[in-house]
Write a protein that holds these residues in place. Structure first.
Motif, short mmCIF file in Angstrom:
data_model
loop_
_atom_site.label_atom_id
_atom_site.label_comp_id
_atom_site.label_asym_id
_atom_site.label_seq_id
_atom_site.Cartn_x
_atom_site.Cartn_y
_atom_site.Cartn_z
N ASP A 152 0.84 -1.21 0.00
CA ASP A 152 0.00 0.00 0.00
C ASP A 152 0.86 1.25 0.00
OD1 ASP A 152 -2.71 -1.11 0.13
OD2 ASP A 152 -2.12 -1.85 2.09
N GLN A 154 3.89 1.63 -1.25
CA GLN A 154 4.47 1.80 -2.58
C GLN A 154 3.42 2.29 -3.57
OE1 GLN A 154 7.73 1.57 -3.22
NE2 GLN A 154 8.03 1.10 -1.05
N ARG A 155 2.22 1.73 -3.49
CA ARG A 155 1.14 2.13 -4.41
C ARG A 155 0.75 3.59 -4.18
NH1 ARG A 155 -4.13 2.50 -3.27
NH2 ARG A 155 -3.90 1.29 -1.33
#
Length: 214
Positions: A152, A154-155
């Motif tokens: 999450d 990184q996203r």
């Protein structure tokens, strides 16, 4: 009426009291910390998985950049460091070293779920914006010694970089105007990206963490 939340409310007070108890072993600090948590728990909505923002009951306490999401007279909720689930999650995370109970872990999990579901898409600031909430997810992985939120993080980091590339810096002041400053301005945005780049070297200013010893 006392408020809930990290920056202006009982969550931040409880964190400081738990830390005082850990250092001093004085029972009065633990008693006061638990009373602060109990007060907040009384204002928790299991349906919203969030804590009622009580500023609606106090006059002249809101700014137009920190508006809780409710109609007049209805319960209000925010998901940010300063008010609401995200900051309360961080305060409970910071308290675990002093008071690691099951109820603390349950509140942290619920608050982080709410942060992921409703804590992004406002602005780029630390105080009541996306980078503040992203930093809290990063702190959760560090303090819980898990990689649960890495995907999450990184996203969301990629989403924020794209937003900045397309729209420019959106600060936490009215109309998102560019402004210096840590919590609502450009300094905080820069700091947040430094911390994302080197989380083991840059401490969490939102948790009031001390410098990291190398």
């Amino acid at each position: 009426m006392p408020l809930t939340g990290f920056a202006y409310g009982n969550a931040g007070i409880a964190l400081s009291l738990f830390q005082l108890y850990a250092i001093s072993s004085e029972q009065r600090f633990l008693t006061a910390a638990l009373a602060a948590v109990e007060y907040e728990t009384a204002h928790y909505s299991s349906q919203q998985q969030n804590w009622h923002d009580l500023r609606n009951s106090r006059k002249n306490t809101r700014t137009n950049t920190e508006q809780p999401n409710s109609n007049e007279g209805e319960p209000a909720y925010m998901v940010s460091w300063c008010h609401g689930a995200a900051g309360i999650a961080l305060a409970r995370l910071g308290s675990l070293a002093s008071y690691p109970t099951n109820s603390m872990y349950k509140e942290i999990e619920a608050a982080l779920e709410t942060t992921l579901a409703h804590g992004f898409g406002a602005n780029h600031s630390l105080c009541h914006g996306d980078l503040g909430n992203l930093d809290i997810l990063l702190s959760a992985d560090q303090l819980l010694a898990t990689d649960k939120y890495q995907a999450d993080i990184q996203r969301l980091a990629a989403m924020l970089l794209q937003s900045i590339a397309e729209q420019g810096w959106i600060t936490g002041v009215p109309w998102g105007l560019e402004t210096p400053g840590l919590l609502t301005g450009l300094a905080g945005i820069g700091y947040a990206f430094l911390r994302l780049a080197a989380p083991t070297q840059v401490p969490s200013v939102l948790l009031l963490a001390p410098p990291i010893q190398q």
